[in-house]
Design a protein around this motif. Structure first.
Motif, mmCIF file in Angstrom:
data_model
loop_
_atom_site.group_PDB
_atom_site.id
_atom_site.type_symbol
_atom_site.label_atom_id
_atom_site.label_comp_id
_atom_site.label_asym_id
_atom_site.label_seq_id
_atom_site.Cartn_x
_atom_site.Cartn_y
_atom_site.Cartn_z
ATOM 1 N N MET A 1 -14.531 27.009 23.379
ATOM 2 C CA MET A 1 -14.447 28.131 22.235
ATOM 3 C C MET A 1 -13.408 27.598 21.418
ATOM 4 O O MET A 1 -13.505 27.741 20.231
ATOM 5 N N LEU A 2 -12.257 27.616 22.131
ATOM 6 C CA LEU A 2 -11.123 27.377 21.163
ATOM 7 C C LEU A 2 -11.217 25.854 20.628
ATOM 8 O O LEU A 2 -10.595 25.811 19.471
ATOM 9 N N CYS A 3 -11.750 24.959 21.484
ATOM 10 C CA CYS A 3 -11.930 23.790 20.826
ATOM 11 C C CYS A 3 -12.737 23.653 19.646
ATOM 12 O O CYS A 3 -12.298 22.870 18.707
ATOM 13 N N GLU A 4 -13.829 24.284 19.747
ATOM 14 C CA GLU A 4 -14.512 24.242 18.459
ATOM 15 C C GLU A 4 -14.091 24.944 17.126
ATOM 16 O O GLU A 4 -14.136 24.487 16.120
ATOM 17 N N MET A 5 -13.608 26.282 17.577
ATOM 18 C CA MET A 5 -13.028 27.280 16.230
ATOM 19 C C MET A 5 -11.802 26.356 15.853
ATOM 20 O O MET A 5 -11.735 26.408 14.696
ATOM 21 N N ARG A 6 -10.834 25.737 16.754
ATOM 22 C CA ARG A 6 -9.548 25.196 16.132
ATOM 23 C C ARG A 6 -9.909 23.703 15.957
ATOM 24 O O ARG A 6 -8.895 23.172 15.599
ATOM 25 N N ASN A 7 -10.897 22.974 16.233
ATOM 26 C CA ASN A 7 -11.083 21.887 15.742
ATOM 27 C C ASN A 7 -10.033 20.680 16.428
ATOM 28 O O ASN A 7 -9.543 19.804 15.910
ATOM 29 N N ILE A 8 -9.959 21.240 17.846
ATOM 30 C CA ILE A 8 -8.798 20.503 18.735
ATOM 31 C C ILE A 8 -9.307 18.958 18.897
ATOM 32 O O ILE A 8 -8.570 18.041 18.924
ATOM 33 N N ALA A 9 -10.901 18.956 19.283
ATOM 34 C CA ALA A 9 -11.297 17.643 19.481
ATOM 35 C C ALA A 9 -11.294 16.795 18.463
ATOM 36 O O ALA A 9 -11.042 15.495 18.424
ATOM 37 N N ARG A 10 -11.776 17.237 17.394
ATOM 38 C CA ARG A 10 -11.885 16.578 16.021
ATOM 39 C C ARG A 10 -10.584 16.082 15.453
ATOM 40 O O ARG A 10 -10.529 14.946 15.057
ATOM 41 N N SER A 11 -9.655 16.941 15.555
ATOM 42 C CA SER A 11 -8.226 16.565 14.906
ATOM 43 C C SER A 11 -7.714 15.523 15.868
ATOM 44 O O SER A 11 -6.831 14.723 15.436
ATOM 45 N N HIS A 12 -8.047 15.785 17.231
ATOM 46 C CA HIS A 12 -7.318 14.580 17.920
ATOM 47 C C HIS A 12 -8.003 13.075 17.919
ATOM 48 O O HIS A 12 -7.297 12.030 17.549
ATOM 49 N N ALA A 13 -9.408 13.167 17.542
ATOM 50 C CA ALA A 13 -9.923 11.823 17.259
ATOM 51 C C ALA A 13 -9.546 11.339 15.913
ATOM 52 O O ALA A 13 -9.508 10.111 15.822
ATOM 53 N N GLU A 14 -9.207 12.159 14.972
ATOM 54 C CA GLU A 14 -8.898 11.901 13.807
ATOM 55 C C GLU A 14 -7.454 11.039 13.623
ATOM 56 O O GLU A 14 -7.224 9.958 13.056
ATOM 57 N N LYS B 1 -5.679 14.495 9.256
ATOM 58 C CA LYS B 1 -6.591 15.558 8.646
ATOM 59 C C LYS B 1 -6.577 16.842 9.115
ATOM 60 O O LYS B 1 -6.336 17.048 10.170
ATOM 61 N N LYS B 2 -6.509 17.844 8.076
ATOM 62 C CA LYS B 2 -6.255 19.102 8.612
ATOM 63 C C LYS B 2 -7.365 19.927 7.986
ATOM 64 O O LYS B 2 -7.381 21.226 8.358
ATOM 65 N N GLN B 3 -8.565 19.555 7.183
ATOM 66 C CA GLN B 3 -9.515 20.295 6.911
ATOM 67 C C GLN B 3 -10.740 19.732 7.401
ATOM 68 O O GLN B 3 -11.161 18.686 7.520
ATOM 69 N N TYR B 4 -11.586 20.744 8.105
ATOM 70 C CA TYR B 4 -12.836 20.432 8.739
ATOM 71 C C TYR B 4 -13.932 21.397 8.241
ATOM 72 O O TYR B 4 -13.816 22.282 7.307
ATOM 73 N N ALA B 5 -15.253 20.947 8.995
ATOM 74 C CA ALA B 5 -16.220 21.831 8.162
ATOM 75 C C ALA B 5 -16.158 23.561 8.421
ATOM 76 O O ALA B 5 -16.925 24.037 7.471
ATOM 77 N N ASN B 6 -15.453 23.897 9.267
ATOM 78 C CA ASN B 6 -15.179 25.187 9.278
ATOM 79 C C ASN B 6 -13.931 25.809 8.602
ATOM 80 O O ASN B 6 -13.300 26.939 8.674
ATOM 81 N N ALA B 7 -13.382 24.825 7.600
ATOM 82 C CA ALA B 7 -12.137 25.210 7.045
ATOM 83 C C ALA B 7 -12.072 26.802 6.198
ATOM 84 O O ALA B 7 -11.272 27.273 6.192
ATOM 85 N N MET C 1 -24.764 13.581 17.356
ATOM 86 C CA MET C 1 -23.491 12.374 17.230
ATOM 87 C C MET C 1 -22.857 12.392 15.819
ATOM 88 O O MET C 1 -21.863 11.834 15.793
ATOM 89 N N ASN C 2 -23.846 12.567 14.893
ATOM 90 C CA ASN C 2 -23.091 12.607 13.700
ATOM 91 C C ASN C 2 -22.824 13.791 12.960
ATOM 92 O O ASN C 2 -22.720 13.878 11.820
ATOM 93 N N LEU C 3 -23.017 15.004 13.690
ATOM 94 C CA LEU C 3 -22.703 16.358 13.058
ATOM 95 C C LEU C 3 -21.153 16.434 13.047
ATOM 96 O O LEU C 3 -20.447 16.310 13.857
ATOM 97 N N ASP C 4 -20.699 17.244 12.127
ATOM 98 C CA ASP C 4 -19.040 17.569 12.126
ATOM 99 C C ASP C 4 -18.723 18.818 12.604
ATOM 100 O O ASP C 4 -17.784 19.355 12.477
#
Length: 356
Positions: A137-150, A157-163, A300-303
């Motif tokens: 829940m926290l990971c998806e809402m706060r973009n933890i995995a995505r920001s780690h990968a970036e 990167k600080k802006q994601y699909a749920n910005a 695999m390709n969704l943000d």
């Protein structure tokens, strides 16, 4: 004196099971060991996956089980497929114990015909899965995995699909679909976040749900109101595709769907379409309809999705704790009666004298 066959696998060895048997049932208990050893980790996970979907007949259990099963009173295993042919050889067996909640790897129908009780281990990884669920829940809402990968790629990167709607857990509404052991523990752990918990589970009483500080609602109301929708139901013909296009259409465009249970609870194409068209805010998935998913799978390709390879229940603590929980319950049932974890209880007359 009871004779026990323990069948290990790459995640829980026969030696670990033997230790649990001696600790719980006594050092005098005779234990026969075998291990299910697929050729590689990849083959193990593949066989485990197809057994989950199609039952024990498609698995490849150790050949020695066909002979070893003939002379034991109790069989204990975790993921090893125990098919009808093995059960047919189990002439003395009174019970089969599974170190997991699901019994997909056991031919329960064949066991029932031979009056063999099938015990499973309820809540065995409830802490592991509930921890992971809230983490997702926290990971998806706060973009933890995505920001780690970036950042690993050198991108600040600080802006994601749920910005436009990144939020806090505080005062959110969390909808739990299913309120068994894991659902209960998730609700308990969420209390510290000051969220409202609502529950859809036609088999859980309103009193039980309210005692846990939650509110019982219909699936429609849950889909309309929840900021997080977390799946904790068992997969069955009745729950297959429980979340489909109709349910996604009801959800908030900021809602997150979390699944650490079974992929089949959600209609795959409906979820993909909801994510692609931004009908919902995002999803966090630890389970898939085919495992592993293909490299070109749309997810695999969704943000707006966090995906992990079926890890939620896989902790050393959960694996090591499970056989002790199971064997303690079998021992309690033998000594006191009142079985609680026997999946085929309504279809057999329980006789566990051989285990005393």
């Amino acid at each position: 004196m009871a004779k026990v066959l323990v069948v290990g696998d790459p995640l829980l060895t026969s030696e670990a099971l033997k230790k649990a048997v001696h600790s719980t049932l006594g050092e005098h208990t005779e234990v026969v060991c075998a291990d299910w050893k697929p050729a590689s980790d990849e083959e193990f996970w593949y066989l485990r996956s197809i057994v989950e979907k199609n039952g024990p007949s498609v698995g490849k259990p150790p050949q020695e089980l066909y002979d070893l099963a003939a002379d034991v009173d109790l069989i204990i295993t975790q993921h090893t497929p125990i098919n009808a042919q093995i059960i047919a050889r189990a002439q003395k067996c009174s019970a089969i114990g599974i170190c997991r909640a699901g019994v997909e790897n056991i031919d329960v129908q064949a066991a029932t015909k031979k009056n063999i009780a099938v015990f499973h281990t309820m809540g065995r990884n409830a802490h592991a899965v509930s921890d992971y669920t809230i983490g997702m829940m926290l990971c998806e809402m706060r973009n933890i995995a995505r920001s780690h990968a970036e950042l690993k790629q050198g991108n600040w990167k600080k802006q994601y699909a749920n910005a436009g709607f990144v939020g806090d857990m505080f005062e959110k509404t969390v909808g739990l679909v299913g309120f068994g052991y894991i659902g209960h523990v998730v609700a308990k752990k969420l209390q510290g976040f000051d969220v409202e918990v609502i529950v859809y589970d036609p088999f859980a009483s309103q009193a039980v749900i309210e005692e846990a500080g939650a509110k019982k609602v219909s699936l429609e109301e849950l889909c309309r109101r929840a900021d997080f929708i977390s799946m904790h139901a068992r997969l069955s013909p009745e729950t297959q595709g429980l979340l489909g296009a109709e349910q996604f259409a009801l959800m908030k465009p900021t809602a997150y769907v979390v699944n650490t249970a079974r992929a089949g609870l959600i209609d795959e194409q409906a979820l993909i379409e909801a994510l692609q068209t931004k009908k919902i805010g995002g999803a966090a998935l630890d389970v898939f309809w085919v495992e592993p998913p293909a490299a070109d799978h749309p997810l695999m390709n969704l943000d707006n999705v966090t995906i992990t390879p079926h890890l939620a229940g896989s902790t050393k603590d959960a694996f090591s704790r499970t056989p002790y929980l199971l064997l303690a319950e079998i021992k309690r049932t033998v000594l006191e009666g009142n079985p609680r974890w026997v999946v085929n209880l309504n279809d057999l007359s329980l006789d566990l004298k051989a285990l005393k």
